[in-house]
Motif scaffolding. Structure first.
Motif, PDB file in Angstrom:
ATOM      1  N   GLN A 198       0.822  -1.208   0.000  1.00 50.80           N
ATOM      2  CA  GLN A 198       0.000   0.000   0.000  1.00 50.80           C
ATOM      3  C   GLN A 198       0.859   1.262   0.000  1.00 50.80           C
ATOM      4  N   ARG A 199       1.980   1.226   0.733  1.00 52.03           N
ATOM      5  CA  ARG A 199       2.872   2.382   0.726  1.00 52.03           C
ATOM      6  C   ARG A 199       3.430   2.636  -0.669  1.00 52.03           C
ATOM      7  N   PHE A 200       3.813   1.573  -1.367  1.00 51.07           N
ATOM      8  CA  PHE A 200       4.340   1.734  -2.722  1.00 51.07           C
ATOM      9  C   PHE A 200       3.263   2.275  -3.666  1.00 51.07           C
ATOM     10  N   LEU A 201       2.039   1.792  -3.507  1.00 48.46           N
ATOM     11  CA  LEU A 201       0.940   2.264  -4.348  1.00 48.46           C
ATOM     12  C   LEU A 201       0.628   3.723  -4.065  1.00 48.46           C
ATOM     13  N   ASP A 202       0.514   4.085  -2.788  1.00 48.86           N
ATOM     14  CA  ASP A 202       0.163   5.458  -2.422  1.00 48.86           C
ATOM     15  C   ASP A 202       1.223   6.453  -2.867  1.00 48.86           C
ATOM     16  N   ALA A 203       2.497   6.023  -2.833  1.00 49.67           N
ATOM     17  CA  ALA A 203       3.589   6.928  -3.206  1.00 49.67           C
ATOM     18  C   ALA A 203       3.798   6.992  -4.711  1.00 49.67           C
ATOM     19  N   GLY A 204       3.106   6.133  -5.455  1.00 54.10           N
ATOM     20  CA  GLY A 204       3.232   6.158  -6.907  1.00 54.10           C
ATOM     21  C   GLY A 204       4.503   5.543  -7.440  1.00 54.10           C
ATOM     22  N   VAL A 205       5.147   4.659  -6.654  1.00 47.01           N
ATOM     23  CA  VAL A 205       6.398   4.041  -7.101  1.00 47.01           C
ATOM     24  C   VAL A 205       6.211   2.569  -7.454  1.00 47.01           C
ATOM     25  N   PHE A 206       4.986   2.056  -7.320  1.00 49.33           N
ATOM     26  CA  PHE A 206       4.781   0.619  -7.541  1.00 49.33           C
ATOM     27  C   PHE A 206       5.009   0.243  -9.000  1.00 49.33           C
ATOM     28  N   ALA A 207       4.905   1.209  -9.905  1.00 49.99           N
ATOM     29  CA  ALA A 207       5.076   0.915 -11.327  1.00 49.99           C
ATOM     30  C   ALA A 207       6.495   0.491 -11.663  1.00 49.99           C
ATOM     31  N   HIS A 208       7.486   0.861 -10.846  1.00 46.32           N
ATOM     32  CA  HIS A 208       8.852   0.396 -11.092  1.00 46.32           C
ATOM     33  C   HIS A 208       9.366  -0.467  -9.931  1.00 46.32           C
ATOM     34  N   THR A 209       8.427  -1.151  -9.272  1.00 48.71           N
ATOM     35  CA  THR A 209       8.763  -2.009  -8.139  1.00 48.71           C
ATOM     36  C   THR A 209       8.301  -3.439  -8.405  1.00 48.71           C
ATOM     37  N   VAL A 210       9.100  -4.413  -7.980  1.00 45.44           N
ATOM     38  CA  VAL A 210       8.737  -5.832  -8.043  1.00 45.44           C
ATOM     39  C   VAL A 210       8.766  -6.368  -6.618  1.00 45.44           C
ATOM     40  N   MET A 211       7.745  -7.121  -6.230  1.00 45.48           N
ATOM     41  CA  MET A 211       7.669  -7.659  -4.873  1.00 45.48           C
ATOM     42  C   MET A 211       7.677  -9.186  -4.895  1.00 45.48           C
ATOM     43  N   PHE A 212       8.499  -9.777  -4.017  1.00 43.86           N
ATOM     44  CA  PHE A 212       8.473 -11.210  -3.743  1.00 43.86           C
ATOM     45  C   PHE A 212       8.256 -11.365  -2.247  1.00 43.86           C
ATOM     46  N   ALA A 213       7.218 -12.088  -1.860  1.00 42.77           N
ATOM     47  CA  ALA A 213       6.869 -12.163  -0.444  1.00 42.77           C
ATOM     48  C   ALA A 213       6.628 -13.602  -0.012  1.00 42.77           C
ATOM     49  N   ASN A 214       7.317 -13.990   1.037  1.00 38.85           N
ATOM     50  CA  ASN A 214       7.043 -15.251   1.722  1.00 38.85           C
ATOM     51  C   ASN A 214       6.355 -14.884   3.041  1.00 38.85           C
ATOM     52  N   LEU A 215       5.082 -15.240   3.163  1.00 36.87           N
ATOM     53  CA  LEU A 215       4.311 -14.875   4.343  1.00 36.87           C
ATOM     54  C   LEU A 215       4.592 -15.849   5.482  1.00 36.87           C
ATOM     55  N   ALA A 216       4.272 -15.423   6.690  1.00 39.88           N
ATOM     56  CA  ALA A 216       4.497 -16.268   7.862  1.00 39.88           C
ATOM     57  C   ALA A 216       3.704 -17.559   7.783  1.00 39.88           C
ATOM     58  N   SER A 217       2.586 -17.536   7.059  1.00 37.63           N
ATOM     59  CA  SER A 217       1.753 -18.739   6.915  1.00 37.63           C
ATOM     60  C   SER A 217       2.264 -19.673   5.826  1.00 37.63           C
ATOM     61  N   ASP A 218       3.245 -19.237   5.037  1.00 40.73           N
ATOM     62  CA  ASP A 218       3.800 -20.077   3.978  1.00 40.73           C
ATOM     63  C   ASP A 218       4.856 -21.026   4.544  1.00 40.73           C
ATOM     64  N   SER A 219       5.279 -21.947   3.712  1.00 40.70           N
ATOM     65  CA  SER A 219       6.315 -22.894   4.117  1.00 40.70           C
ATOM     66  C   SER A 219       7.607 -22.165   4.470  1.00 40.70           C
ATOM     67  N   VAL A 220       8.235 -22.607   5.551  1.00 39.30           N
ATOM     68  CA  VAL A 220       9.473 -21.966   6.001  1.00 39.30           C
ATOM     69  C   VAL A 220      10.582 -22.124   4.965  1.00 39.30           C
ATOM     70  N   VAL A 221      10.699 -23.308   4.364  1.00 36.23           N
ATOM     71  CA  VAL A 221      11.811 -23.540   3.437  1.00 36.23           C
ATOM     72  C   VAL A 221      11.676 -22.698   2.170  1.00 36.23           C
ATOM     73  N   GLU A 222      10.470 -22.235   1.860  1.00 34.35           N
ATOM     74  CA  GLU A 222      10.306 -21.387   0.677  1.00 34.35           C
ATOM     75  C   GLU A 222      10.984 -20.031   0.851  1.00 34.35           C
ATOM     76  N   ARG A 223      11.280 -19.666   2.099  1.00 31.54           N
ATOM     77  CA  ARG A 223      11.977 -18.397   2.329  1.00 31.54           C
ATOM     78  C   ARG A 223      13.353 -18.387   1.692  1.00 31.54           C
ATOM     79  N   LEU A 224      13.922 -19.573   1.519  1.00 32.75           N
ATOM     80  CA  LEU A 224      15.256 -19.644   0.930  1.00 32.75           C
ATOM     81  C   LEU A 224      15.267 -19.208  -0.525  1.00 32.75           C
ATOM     82  N   LEU A 225      14.110 -19.218  -1.185  1.00 26.67           N
ATOM     83  CA  LEU A 225      14.038 -18.855  -2.602  1.00 26.67           C
ATOM     84  C   LEU A 225      13.911 -17.356  -2.816  1.00 26.67           C
TER      85      LEU A 225
END
Length: 460
Positions: A198-225
């Protein structure tokens, strides 16, 4: 490398997220499994999950399963895909958010037809690197003025749980003068992921931003990727399109904990506080991706490393300090000027910044150190001199105007504010600075010089 469509069913064991399968080579041919390659596991109900080859012992292959091994039995079959984990890399990834397997998590269109690249490749040949010489502006005074972030630098933010390090990272992403920002989050709660997006969207910088997110509910080993995906995308934009790329990763301690969990599942002997002996090399493989490419763009890596119990000797920050080119210490909502260090700042201060930058930085830190001493004298009920009183006032103004992470100022405005703060607390002769700089920039002297220049112009 093409792979036969053979399915291997001789699964020996399933321990945690690790599956061991026997893969006979046969007819003198090498085993179809290669280190770090991806395999597909088909469960008895037809569902498939991905895994990565992490060890090969003769004909026994150990696989690290992404997404967990729930519902997986020894009756499952394994097929090796013949390539490492891949991530989508094209112009279409800008303005998108992906999970830790590289799949869209923002309800946007699938990018199945876009080019995919391997992750986890080697670092750049040092002979192809360029010595860093350009500054990355962040509008954070304690960084821009006192510990300048230099293009192609690798540097962590050392912090403890509860500090506003995510807010600081988001501000840097918004204000940094980079062409592309690649964000990687490991073990984020959903609120933190939503906050960044939301911060990236509100600031207008999301158009040149890429996000990769491993959430706490996701598999722990996926964080390594996540770091490898973020850095692979960053390298492609830097090398192929000449972009100045800023990679932001949080939290590397969560990444190290995932390494520890995998090591324990493989029954490896821990080295220090449960962490494996290769922790240093695992961290270095990611940090060393920071590079200013010859004839192309650059990759700058800024990470968050939380310190359990504010312990700098913890294996993660301790090993990190040997790899990176300094660090930022975040304490009590402030960037500590004494614990923070940017080893590359001298390559840009006074060269691509204003001539007074270096002298002003040194004077401000010296006077703030004096203010800290005066605070101790006051706390111990010692008699304070008039200069001590000036130092105490300066220390309060310095903490409010510069150290608080919520302060946002351009570099030039921060330098001017530094001169104004000095003028409010001290006389020019008390600064112990070059007279040439005082005559040019000290507010009273500057105003007098401007008036003399104006009078001279009128007379001529």
């Amino acid at each position: 490398m093409s792979q036969p469509l053979s399915h291997y069913r001789n699964i020996l064991s399933i321990v945690g997220g690790i599956v061991r399968v026997r893969v006979p080579s046969g007819d003198g041919q090498p085993t179809p499994a290669r280190f770090r390659d991806i395999a597909s596991l088909r469960k008895a109900n037809g569902e498939t999950v991905l895994a990565q080859v992490i060890r090969i012992d003769d004909d026994v292959v150990s696989l690290q399963v992404f997404g967990g091994t729930a519902g997986l039995t020894t009756r499952a079959s394994v097929r090796f895909l013949g390539h490492p984990m891949q991530v989508t890399c094209s112009q279409n990834v800008l303005g998108r958010a992906f999970n830790s397997l590289g799949e869209p998590m923002d309800r946007g269109p699938a990018l199945t037809e876009d080019r995919r690249v391997d992750i986890g490749g080697p670092s750049v040949n040092p002979m192809r690197r360029v010595m860093p010489s350009r500054m990355i502006r962040t509008d954070v005074p304690m960084i821009d003025v006192f510990n300048t972030l230099v293009e192609s630098q690798k540097i962590p933010i050392f912090s403890v749980a509860g500090e506003p390090y995510n807010a600081l990272l988001a501000r840097i992403a918004i204000h940094a003068d980079a062409d592309v920002v690649v964000f990687g989050g490991m073990g984020l709660i959903f609120d933190d992921y939503h906050y960044f997006r939301q911060r990236f969207l509100d600031a207008g910088v999301f158009a040149h931003t890429v996000m990769f997110a491993n959430l706490a509910s996701d598999s722990v080993v996926e964080r390594l990727l996540v770091p490898d995906m973020a850095l692979a995308v960053a390298e492609r934009f830097a090398v192929e399109e000449g972009k100045r790329v800023l990679v932001l990763l949080t939290d590397m301690t969560a990444f190290a904990d995932a390494l520890k969990e995998v090591g324990i599942s493989m029954e490896r002997v821990p080295s220090n506080r449960g962490h494996m002996g290769d922790l240093y090399s695992q961290l270095a493989r990611r940090y060393e991706k920071a590079c200013d490419f010859h004839g192309a763009g650059s990759v700058t890596v800024l990470t968050v490393t939380t310190m359990p119990g504010d312990d700098i000797t913890h294996p993660v920050p301790d090993n990190t300090g040997y790899i990176t080119e300094g660090q930022f210490y975040l304490r009590n909502g402030q960037i500590d000027p004494f614990g923070s260090l940017s080893r590359l700042k001298q390559r840009v201060i006074g060269k691509s910044t204003r001539e007074d930058h270096g002298a002003l930085m040194n004077t401000m830190i010296r006077l703030y150190a004096g203010a800290r001493d005066a605070q101790q004298k006051r706390a111990m009920a010692f008699e304070l001199s008039k200069f001590d009183e000036k130092l105490l006032r300066f220390g309060d103004l310095f903490e409010t105007r510069f150290m608080d992470v919520s302060v946002s100022l351009s570099l030039e405005r921060a330098l001017d504010l530094a001169w104004e703060t000095l003028a409010e607390c001290f006389e020019p002769q008390e600064l112990v600075m070059r007279q040439q700089l005082i005559d040019k920039y000290f507010p009273g002297k500057k105003r007098q010089r401007d008036e003399e220049d104006s009078t001279h112009d009128l007379a001529s």
